[in-house]
Design a protein around this motif. Structure first.
Motif, PDB file in Angstrom:
ATOM      1  N   ASN A 168       0.812  -1.214   0.000  1.00  0.00           N
ATOM      2  CA  ASN A 168       0.000   0.000   0.000  1.00  0.00           C
ATOM      3  C   ASN A 168       0.845   1.264   0.000  1.00  0.00           C
ATOM      4  O   ASN A 168       0.373   2.329  -0.400  1.00  0.00           O
TER       5      ASN A 168
ATOM      6  N   ARG B 157     -12.338  -6.337   1.687  1.00  0.00           N
ATOM      7  CA  ARG B 157     -12.268  -5.183   0.780  1.00  0.00           C
ATOM      8  C   ARG B 157     -13.168  -4.038   1.253  1.00  0.00           C
ATOM      9  O   ARG B 157     -12.845  -2.872   1.046  1.00  0.00           O
TER      10      ARG B 157
ATOM     11  N   GLY C 103     -11.426  -2.734   4.760  1.00  0.00           N
ATOM     12  CA  GLY C 103     -10.011  -2.401   4.653  1.00  0.00           C
ATOM     13  C   GLY C 103      -9.138  -3.066   5.695  1.00  0.00           C
ATOM     14  O   GLY C 103      -7.991  -2.642   5.885  1.00  0.00           O
TER      15      GLY C 103
ATOM     16  N   PRO D 260      -6.497  -6.465   1.957  1.00  0.00           N
ATOM     17  CA  PRO D 260      -6.619  -5.861   0.624  1.00  0.00           C
ATOM     18  C   PRO D 260      -5.466  -4.918   0.315  1.00  0.00           C
ATOM     19  O   PRO D 260      -4.890  -4.282   1.196  1.00  0.00           O
TER      20      PRO D 260
ATOM     21  N   TYR E  72      -4.733  -1.640  -2.165  1.00  0.00           N
ATOM     22  CA  TYR E  72      -5.449  -0.629  -2.929  1.00  0.00           C
ATOM     23  C   TYR E  72      -4.476   0.143  -3.817  1.00  0.00           C
ATOM     24  O   TYR E  72      -3.257   0.151  -3.578  1.00  0.00           O
ATOM     25  N   GLN E  73      -5.069   0.773  -4.845  1.00  0.00           N
ATOM     26  CA  GLN E  73      -4.266   1.667  -5.677  1.00  0.00           C
ATOM     27  C   GLN E  73      -3.760   2.835  -4.838  1.00  0.00           C
ATOM     28  O   GLN E  73      -4.465   3.349  -3.969  1.00  0.00           O
TER      29      GLN E  73
ATOM     30  N   GLN F  65     -10.471   6.249  -0.441  1.00  0.00           N
ATOM     31  CA  GLN F  65     -10.890   5.049   0.292  1.00  0.00           C
ATOM     32  C   GLN F  65     -11.797   5.429   1.456  1.00  0.00           C
ATOM     33  O   GLN F  65     -11.817   4.759   2.495  1.00  0.00           O
TER      34      GLN F  65
ATOM     35  N   GLN G 281     -15.833   3.042  -2.490  1.00  0.00           N
ATOM     36  CA  GLN G 281     -14.551   3.537  -3.013  1.00  0.00           C
ATOM     37  C   GLN G 281     -13.441   2.520  -2.770  1.00  0.00           C
ATOM     38  O   GLN G 281     -12.559   2.337  -3.623  1.00  0.00           O
ATOM     39  N   ARG G 282     -13.474   1.861  -1.626  1.00  0.00           N
ATOM     40  CA  ARG G 282     -12.435   0.866  -1.366  1.00  0.00           C
ATOM     41  C   ARG G 282     -12.575  -0.332  -2.298  1.00  0.00           C
ATOM     42  O   ARG G 282     -11.566  -0.889  -2.758  1.00  0.00           O
ATOM     43  N   GLU G 283     -13.803  -0.754  -2.595  1.00  0.00           N
ATOM     44  CA  GLU G 283     -13.988  -1.877  -3.519  1.00  0.00           C
ATOM     45  C   GLU G 283     -13.525  -1.521  -4.929  1.00  0.00           C
ATOM     46  O   GLU G 283     -13.001  -2.376  -5.657  1.00  0.00           O
TER      47      GLU G 283
ATOM     48  N   ALA H 112     -11.095   0.666  -5.588  1.00  0.00           N
ATOM     49  CA  ALA H 112      -9.652   0.939  -5.588  1.00  0.00           C
ATOM     50  C   ALA H 112      -8.811  -0.306  -5.371  1.00  0.00           C
ATOM     51  O   ALA H 112      -7.585  -0.246  -5.491  1.00  0.00           O
ATOM     52  N   VAL H 113      -9.413  -1.469  -5.083  1.00  0.00           N
ATOM     53  CA  VAL H 113      -8.634  -2.652  -4.774  1.00  0.00           C
ATOM     54  C   VAL H 113      -7.968  -3.193  -6.034  1.00  0.00           C
ATOM     55  O   VAL H 113      -8.543  -3.167  -7.126  1.00  0.00           O
TER      56      VAL H 113
END
Length: 660
Positions: A76, A181, A184, A209, A211-212, A217, A222-224, A226-227
């Motif tokens: 990350n 996801r 987080g 997870p 993430y980008q 996030q 948003q987290r789903e 960005a994964v």
């Protein structure tokens, strides 16, 4: 007890049998009490051992998951690393935490990007393709919208089958991956079979997870979005428990069983690990009339729920029942000792009753001896009371004494003070707390001005009586004279253990003696030395001058008509002639000179200056005489031009010829 047996008139055998029965009953009570304490102690000991194993399992899992989070933080923070970097980073972690079976990175690949991804991976791993397990066989993965492909796994040896595996096809992954996801955080999967070691036991994974970088996030959606994948820690349950407990020798305790479930309760379908035989529901052989703890040690099982990456796990530690006879314990000794004591008590009762007559005779003799001893004891107590009263009387006498009393020990060189009476506090101004424990010599003032301090030091050193007149100083710095007596105190062995010091305040006596001595050598009117002191000082000065071969001045000043002046002006004038003359002449001479009044008549002064009565025309001096001292001289004559000023009245003869 002999009197009791004599009153009830029972036979010797009955007495012994009764004592034996009572002893056996007490032995049974003692055995039951000791067994109860032993059972509770062993239950507590078992609980401690069980808690130790539970903490080892939960703590070891927490440490291993923490290492996964370290790897996840690397992805990350830095982004997706290369395989070489992944190997270099995870190798020390795997070596330090052997309970970790493997660490891997699973990349999220879309169906559209699958061909390009497989082509890129084949350049590094020839023959690479995304696979899945169907009916326990590994084959190319069927098409789906997204794939979760194992891209890196360490250690590579032994985990080759997992490389390229699409974990999205495994149903046990789905729920854990979705929760991971969304929130987080790391999440554990349920129990599953590991593809790299099929049939070797159950295992589970912990997913975290990735993430980008710099992608928002804030929300679950948003987290789903960005994964880009997950980092995973692979655990094989039997290897995990053997590593955590076996290395610490926590699995070799006989009779102990450990069962671990991947659920919040003991569900047989979720049994992850089992060690040892399960205990029976009840201790076999225990009588229904007796409590189970009396014959067997069967502590209750210890069970608790702990969490693995947010998922509840249940662990239960149990102990098989053991007979108290299997191991030596205090209950055995209590039982054997009680039976032996009962037999000895019965024998003692038998001997006691058979020797009743002897005991009665001995009791009579002892009674007489005790009566005589009581009489002597009463006399000793009366003597002790008289001695205590005498000691209290002496103590009160010391307390109310007007003279200071000090008690110090005989250990030099300090001779520490151990007691002072109230008179000492009143005389010196020091409280008892300020002087107790301090040196006796520190209370005698400066040693250089004490002429008799050597006598006190010698008396202390030689351990004898001593007497001296010393000048001491109070707490406020004022001095006082005291007549000091010191005497040694001997103990019962005849050795000197303390000194008692008595101080008498003689400051008033010393002042009176000094005043008498001063008055014997000085004139009361002028304060100058009188004829007796003049004779002594003149004799001494003549002798000193003869030895030194030097001259000596003796000047006599005669004042005429002094009685007429006093009778005319009276003595209550601001400065009477005689004291004024004495003051002028004494202040005008050197410190080594002596000024005296040596008149033969009481009304005749000795001074050569009349400061207050010089203006009277009838008091003009008829003649002038010169006087001088050893170190300086001055003269005053009627001639106006000779003397610039008179040293006694500080007036010029030219300007005021009638004053001197």
């Amino acid at each position: 007890m002999g009197n009791l047996l004599r009153r009830v008139r029972i036979s010797v055998s009955v007495s012994a049998a009764l004592a034996l029965l009572i002893g056996l009953g007490l032995t049974a009570l003692l055995f039951a009490s000791v067994r109860r304490v032993e059972s509770q102690a062993r239950a507590l000991q078992f609980k401690q051992h069980a808690t130790l194993r539970i903490n080892a399992v939960s703590g070891g899992l927490s440490d291993a998951i923490e290492q996964l989070m370290v790897v996840n933080q690397l992805f990350n923070t830095v982004g997706v690393v290369s395989r070489e970097q992944f190997h270099a980073f995870t190798a020390p972690l795997l070596a330090r935490y052997p309970e970790l079976h493997a660490l891997s990175f699973q990349r999220l690949v879309s169906d559209a990007g699958r061909p390009a991804y497989e082509a890129a991976m084949r350049r590094r791993e020839p023959g690479f393709s995304i696979t899945e397990f169907v009916d326990q066989r590994q084959q190319p993965a069927r098409r789906r919208a997204y794939y979760n492909v194992v891209e890196y796994i360490e250690p590579a040896a032994g985990n080759e089958a997992a490389l390229g595996l699409d974990t999205a096809a495994l149903l046990t992954y789905g729920d854990a991956r979705s929760r991971s996801r969304r929130n987080g955080r790391a999440t554990a999967t349920g129990l599953l079979s590991l593809v790299q070691q099929p049939g070797s036991g159950k295992g589970f994974l912990v997913l975290a997870p990735v993430y980008q970088r710099q992608a928002p996030q804030a929300s679950s959606r948003q987290r789903e979005q960005a994964v880009i994948g997950e980092t995973a820690a692979v655990f094989r349950v039997d290897h995990l428990i053997q590593t955590l407990l076996g290395a610490a020798r926590l699995l070799d305790r006989p009779g102990m069983s450990i069962n671990i479930y991947a659920a919040a309760s003991a569900q047989p379908a979720q049994l992850a690990f089992s060690s040892g035989a399960a205990p029976p529901p009840a201790a076999s052989g225990a009588s229904a009339l007796l409590p189970s703890w009396l014959l067997y040690d069967h502590p209750p099982p210890v069970a608790t729920v702990f969490y693995v990456a947010g998922e509840p796990w249940f662990i239960e530690v149990a102990q098989q029942p053991r007979s108290f006879a299997d191991s030596p314990a205090g209950s055995w000794y209590a039982l054997l000792g009680g039976m032996l004591s009962s037999l000895l008590a019965a024998a003692y009762i038998y001997s006691l009753v058979s020797r009743r007559s002897i005991i009665e005779r001995v009791a009579g003799e002892r009674t007489a001896a005790l009566q005589f001893a009581n009489l002597r004891l009463s006399e000793d107590l009366a003597l002790r009371k008289r001695t205590e009263r005498a000691l209290r009387l002496r103590e009160k006498v010391i307390e109310v004494s007007a003279n200071a009393v000090i008690i110090c020990n005989a250990e030099g060189p300090d001779y520490a003070v151990e007691y002072v009476n109230p008179a000492f506090e009143a005389i010196t101004g020091y409280s008892a707390a300020e002087v107790i424990g301090k040196s006796l010599k520190s209370m005698q003032g400066a040693g250089h001005d004490q002429q008799n301090i050597a006598e006190i030091s010698a008396a202390l050193r030689e351990q004898r009586e001593g007497h001296a007149v010393l000048r001491n100083y109070r707490k406020d710095g004022s001095g006082y004279w005291n007549d000091l007596f010191i005497a040694p105190v001997r103990d019962d062995a005849g050795l000197i253990s303390h000194f008692v010091v008595a101080q008498y305040d003689i400051s008033a006596v010393m002042r009176f003696e000094a005043e008498l001595q001063y008055q014997a050598g000085h004139d009361a009117l002028t304060g100058l030395a009188n004829r007796h002191l003049l004779a002594e000082r003149l004799s001494s000065a003549i002798a000193d001058a003869a030895r030194a071969g030097a001259g000596l001045w003796v000047v006599f000043v005669d004042l005429d008509r002094f009685k007429f002046v006093n009778d005319t002006l009276g003595l209550p004038t601001p400065r009477a002639p005689a004291p004024a003359c004495g003051w002028c002449s004494s202040t005008s001479t050197a410190s080594s000179s002596s000024t005296t009044r040596s008149a033969t008549k009481p009304a005749t002064p000795c001074c050569a200056c009349w400061a207050s009565a010089s203006k009277a025309p009838w008091a003009r001096p008829t003649r002038w005489r010169a006087w001088a001292a050893t170190s300086s001289w001055w003269s005053c004559r009627a001639t106006r031009a000779r003397a610039p000023a008179c040293a006694c009245c500080n007036a010029s003869p030219k300007s005021s010829p009638n004053r001197c």
